[in-house]
Design a protein around this motif. Structure first.
Motif, PDB file in Angstrom:
ATOM      1  N   UNK A 170      48.480  67.371  46.921  1.00 34.37           N
ATOM      2  CA  UNK A 170      47.092  67.497  47.345  1.00 34.37           C
ATOM      3  C   UNK A 170      46.339  66.175  47.487  1.00 34.37           C
ATOM      4  N   UNK A 171      46.971  65.050  47.202  1.00 34.38           N
ATOM      5  CA  UNK A 171      46.231  63.782  47.220  1.00 34.38           C
ATOM      6  C   UNK A 171      45.497  63.540  48.541  1.00 34.38           C
ATOM      7  N   UNK A 172      46.153  63.648  49.704  1.00 31.08           N
ATOM      8  CA  UNK A 172      45.420  63.406  50.964  1.00 31.08           C
ATOM      9  C   UNK A 172      44.288  64.400  51.198  1.00 31.08           C
ATOM     10  N   UNK A 173      44.510  65.675  50.857  1.00 29.37           N
ATOM     11  CA  UNK A 173      43.462  66.678  51.054  1.00 29.37           C
ATOM     12  C   UNK A 173      42.264  66.409  50.146  1.00 29.37           C
ATOM     13  N   UNK A 174      42.534  66.029  48.915  1.00 30.90           N
ATOM     14  CA  UNK A 174      41.444  65.710  47.992  1.00 30.90           C
ATOM     15  C   UNK A 174      40.622  64.524  48.496  1.00 30.90           C
ATOM     16  N   UNK A 175      41.294  63.513  49.022  1.00 30.63           N
ATOM     17  CA  UNK A 175      40.572  62.346  49.519  1.00 30.63           C
ATOM     18  C   UNK A 175      39.738  62.697  50.745  1.00 30.63           C
ATOM     19  N   UNK A 212      51.608  56.334  47.924  1.00 32.62           N
ATOM     20  CA  UNK A 212      52.523  56.694  49.011  1.00 32.62           C
ATOM     21  C   UNK A 212      52.062  57.956  49.709  1.00 32.62           C
ATOM     22  N   UNK A 213      51.622  58.928  48.942  1.00 28.94           N
ATOM     23  CA  UNK A 213      51.136  60.178  49.521  1.00 28.94           C
ATOM     24  C   UNK A 213      49.877  59.950  50.354  1.00 28.94           C
ATOM     25  N   UNK A 214      48.950  59.155  49.845  1.00 28.52           N
ATOM     26  CA  UNK A 214      47.715  58.886  50.582  1.00 28.52           C
ATOM     27  C   UNK A 214      47.989  58.148  51.887  1.00 28.52           C
ATOM     28  N   UNK A 215      48.953  57.230  51.853  1.00 24.72           N
ATOM     29  CA  UNK A 215      49.245  56.436  53.059  1.00 24.72           C
ATOM     30  C   UNK A 215      49.907  57.263  54.153  1.00 24.72           C
ATOM     31  N   UNK A 219      44.878  54.779  56.120  1.00 21.05           N
ATOM     32  CA  UNK A 219      45.154  53.353  55.988  1.00 21.05           C
ATOM     33  C   UNK A 219      44.405  52.846  54.760  1.00 21.05           C
ATOM     34  N   UNK A 220      45.119  52.194  53.838  1.00 20.34           N
ATOM     35  CA  UNK A 220      44.523  51.713  52.601  1.00 20.34           C
ATOM     36  C   UNK A 220      44.606  50.196  52.526  1.00 20.34           C
ATOM     37  N   UNK A 221      43.471  49.562  52.242  1.00 15.10           N
ATOM     38  CA  UNK A 221      43.417  48.110  52.070  1.00 15.10           C
ATOM     39  C   UNK A 221      42.932  47.820  50.662  1.00 15.10           C
ATOM     40  N   UNK A 222      43.749  47.115  49.898  1.00 12.39           N
ATOM     41  CA  UNK A 222      43.395  46.861  48.504  1.00 12.39           C
ATOM     42  C   UNK A 222      42.193  45.928  48.407  1.00 12.39           C
ATOM     43  N   UNK A 223      41.255  46.286  47.533  1.00 20.14           N
ATOM     44  CA  UNK A 223      40.122  45.406  47.272  1.00 20.14           C
ATOM     45  C   UNK A 223      40.601  44.153  46.547  1.00 20.14           C
ATOM     46  N   UNK A 224      39.847  43.094  46.674  1.00 15.68           N
ATOM     47  CA  UNK A 224      40.206  41.858  45.989  1.00 15.68           C
ATOM     48  C   UNK A 224      40.129  42.019  44.482  1.00 15.68           C
ATOM     49  N   UNK A 225      40.904  41.247  43.752  1.00  7.83           N
ATOM     50  CA  UNK A 225      40.947  41.331  42.297  1.00  7.83           C
ATOM     51  C   UNK A 225      39.571  41.093  41.690  1.00  7.83           C
ATOM     52  N   UNK A 226      38.795  40.225  42.314  1.00 10.13           N
ATOM     53  CA  UNK A 226      37.477  39.917  41.794  1.00 10.13           C
ATOM     54  C   UNK A 226      36.513  41.081  41.874  1.00 10.13           C
ATOM     55  N   UNK A 227      36.788  42.050  42.746  1.00 11.03           N
ATOM     56  CA  UNK A 227      35.916  43.211  42.890  1.00 11.03           C
ATOM     57  C   UNK A 227      36.082  44.196  41.737  1.00 11.03           C
ATOM     58  N   UNK A 228      37.226  44.186  41.080  1.00  8.51           N
ATOM     59  CA  UNK A 228      37.516  45.192  40.061  1.00  8.51           C
ATOM     60  C   UNK A 228      36.808  44.899  38.744  1.00  8.51           C
ATOM     61  N   UNK A 229      36.796  43.652  38.331  1.00 11.47           N
ATOM     62  CA  UNK A 229      36.196  43.312  37.051  1.00 11.47           C
ATOM     63  C   UNK A 229      36.908  44.029  35.922  1.00 11.47           C
ATOM     64  N   UNK A 230      36.130  44.676  35.043  1.00 17.65           N
ATOM     65  CA  UNK A 230      36.709  45.396  33.914  1.00 17.65           C
ATOM     66  C   UNK A 230      36.897  46.882  34.207  1.00 17.65           C
ATOM     67  N   UNK A 231      36.641  47.312  35.435  1.00 17.22           N
ATOM     68  CA  UNK A 231      36.780  48.729  35.782  1.00 17.22           C
ATOM     69  C   UNK A 231      38.234  49.173  35.645  1.00 17.22           C
ATOM     70  N   UNK A 233      39.790  51.462  37.298  1.00 16.64           N
ATOM     71  CA  UNK A 233      40.390  51.900  38.559  1.00 16.64           C
ATOM     72  C   UNK A 233      40.660  50.731  39.488  1.00 16.64           C
ATOM     73  N   UNK A 234      41.886  50.674  39.990  1.00 17.00           N
ATOM     74  CA  UNK A 234      42.166  49.818  41.142  1.00 17.00           C
ATOM     75  C   UNK A 234      41.656  50.562  42.371  1.00 17.00           C
ATOM     76  N   UNK A 235      40.989  49.853  43.275  1.00 19.71           N
ATOM     77  CA  UNK A 235      40.362  50.541  44.409  1.00 19.71           C
ATOM     78  C   UNK A 235      40.937  50.051  45.728  1.00 19.71           C
ATOM     79  N   UNK A 236      41.001  51.002  46.665  1.00 18.12           N
ATOM     80  CA  UNK A 236      41.445  50.711  48.015  1.00 18.12           C
ATOM     81  C   UNK A 236      40.376  51.174  49.000  1.00 18.12           C
ATOM     82  N   UNK A 237      40.156  50.375  50.037  1.00 18.90           N
ATOM     83  CA  UNK A 237      39.245  50.737  51.125  1.00 18.90           C
ATOM     84  C   UNK A 237      40.009  51.667  52.065  1.00 18.90           C
ATOM     85  N   UNK A 238      39.381  52.773  52.412  1.00 17.82           N
ATOM     86  CA  UNK A 238      40.038  53.819  53.206  1.00 17.82           C
ATOM     87  C   UNK A 238      39.660  53.675  54.676  1.00 17.82           C
ATOM     88  N   UNK A 239      40.687  53.521  55.527  1.00 16.27           N
ATOM     89  CA  UNK A 239      40.492  53.458  56.984  1.00 16.27           C
ATOM     90  C   UNK A 239      39.403  52.461  57.376  1.00 16.27           C
TER      91      UNK A 239
END
Length: 329
Positions: A170-175, A212-215, A219-231, A233-239
């Motif tokens: 369900x990962x793509x449907x949830x997103x 892998x399922x989401x891709x 299209x997923x682009x990883x955010x820069x390491x500096x954007x994450x801080x102490x959060x 979650x690793x985050x990806x920009x979608x499409x």
């Protein structure tokens, strides 16, 4: 401030308000539930507000997250939020909930000063929800999320755990659904915090599996390491954006080096980590007449002893005896 021997400073306080829950998620507790904490063992509303006040005014905490169990089951929740919103400096305040009671309480929580919510929803299919949670409440959760968004408890973040053979497709449907409804989706790897100790590393749905399922659809682009801080979650920009998706990979990609959290259980114990096997008792100090200064010192000592990591990647890892519902996720 709450500093440890590795130089990490805890500014994010997670407060469990109750160990009780109105769902029975398979990755958290058995169908029959648990032996709940006795009422005298729980912190009172006044005790919770006092401890949060010490953390915010004396120890450098800037963010407070109310958790459970299910925090909406705490009768005094709105009052606790309101009193904490009056602290100086005022902390940012959020709530992690299963969403069942949000339709009824979202407006009152917003008026009291709550900033936003995290809602757990693992599936878009009501029949799968019933299997995962052992309760037929899917519509209540979806309606609760909509009520939170309408009340301004935003961004509404959605936490999803994928389980093999149930909702791992369900990962793509949830997103797609989260983007359409202006929610921020976070997938969380299943963690060894279930009361029945049935977690197994083999076969779990990993961050790699999720990505892998989401891709397959996005299209997923990883955010820069500096954007994450102490959060966490690793985050990806979608499409290409602006939507993002996050993955909290506590098991396969630990983020302990940047951890800024301290945890308070519903019965007044300080935990330095979700996976800690030791706790420090603040309730006893409170009830024996300790001053704010003395309680702050005990809290500092507890956090000074925080370990370098969760130990999940160590073959000798031992799952904590207390389940997630007692710890506060």
């Amino acid at each position: 401030m709450l500093i440890d021997t590795y130089g990490r400073v805890a500014t994010d306080l997670r407060v469990s308000l109750t160990d009780r829950c109105n769902l029975r998620c398979t990755y958290c507790m058995p169908e029959e539930g648990l032996q709940w904490l006795a009422k005298p063992d729980l912190l009172t509303d006044d005790e919770i507000v006092r401890l949060i006040g010490i953390a915010v005014t004396d120890l450098g905490v800037t963010e407070v997250r109310f958790t459970g169990g299910e925090p909406l089951l705490r009768p005094g929740l709105v009052g606790i939020v309101e009193r904490c919103a009056a602290l100086d400096p005022r902390p940012k305040m959020s709530l992690t909930t299963n969403g069942i009671g949000l339709k009824r309480t979202a407006s009152a929580l917003k008026a009291a000063g709550l900033d936003r919510v995290n809602v757990s929803l693992d599936t878009l299919r009501p029949e799968v929800f019933k299997t995962l949670t052992r309760r037929d409440r899917h519509r209540d959760v979806v309606d609760g999320m909509a009520a939170a968004r309408q009340a301004g408890l935003t961004p509404v973040k959605v936490n999803a755990v994928l389980m093999p053979g149930l909702n791992d497709d369900e990962a793509p449907d949830l997103l797609a659904w989260a983007i359409a409804n202006d929610y921020e989706l976070r997938f969380i790897e299943q963690m060894p915090l279930d009361a029945q100790h049935g977690w197994k590393r083999e076969g779990m749905i990993t961050a790699g599996d999720i990505l892998s399922s989401l891709r397959s659809r996005f299209s997923l682009t990883e955010e820069g390491e500096g954007e994450r801080g102490s959060a966490p979650a690793e985050r990806w920009i979608v499409d290409g954006g602006p939507a993002t998706v996050g993955v909290i990979a506590s098991v396969t990609r630990p983020f302990c080096r940047a951890c800024d959290r301290t945890r308070l259980t519903a019965d007044g114990q300080v935990r330095t980590c979700l996976f800690a096997t030791e706790e420090s008792d603040l309730r006893a100090a409170l009830r024996s007449g300790a001053s704010d200064e003395e309680i702050g010192r005990l809290w500092k000592v507890a956090m000074w002893g925080k370990k370098a990591g969760s130990g999940l990647d160590d073959p000798s890892f031992l799952q904590p005896e207390r389940p997630m519902s007692a710890i506060g996720g």
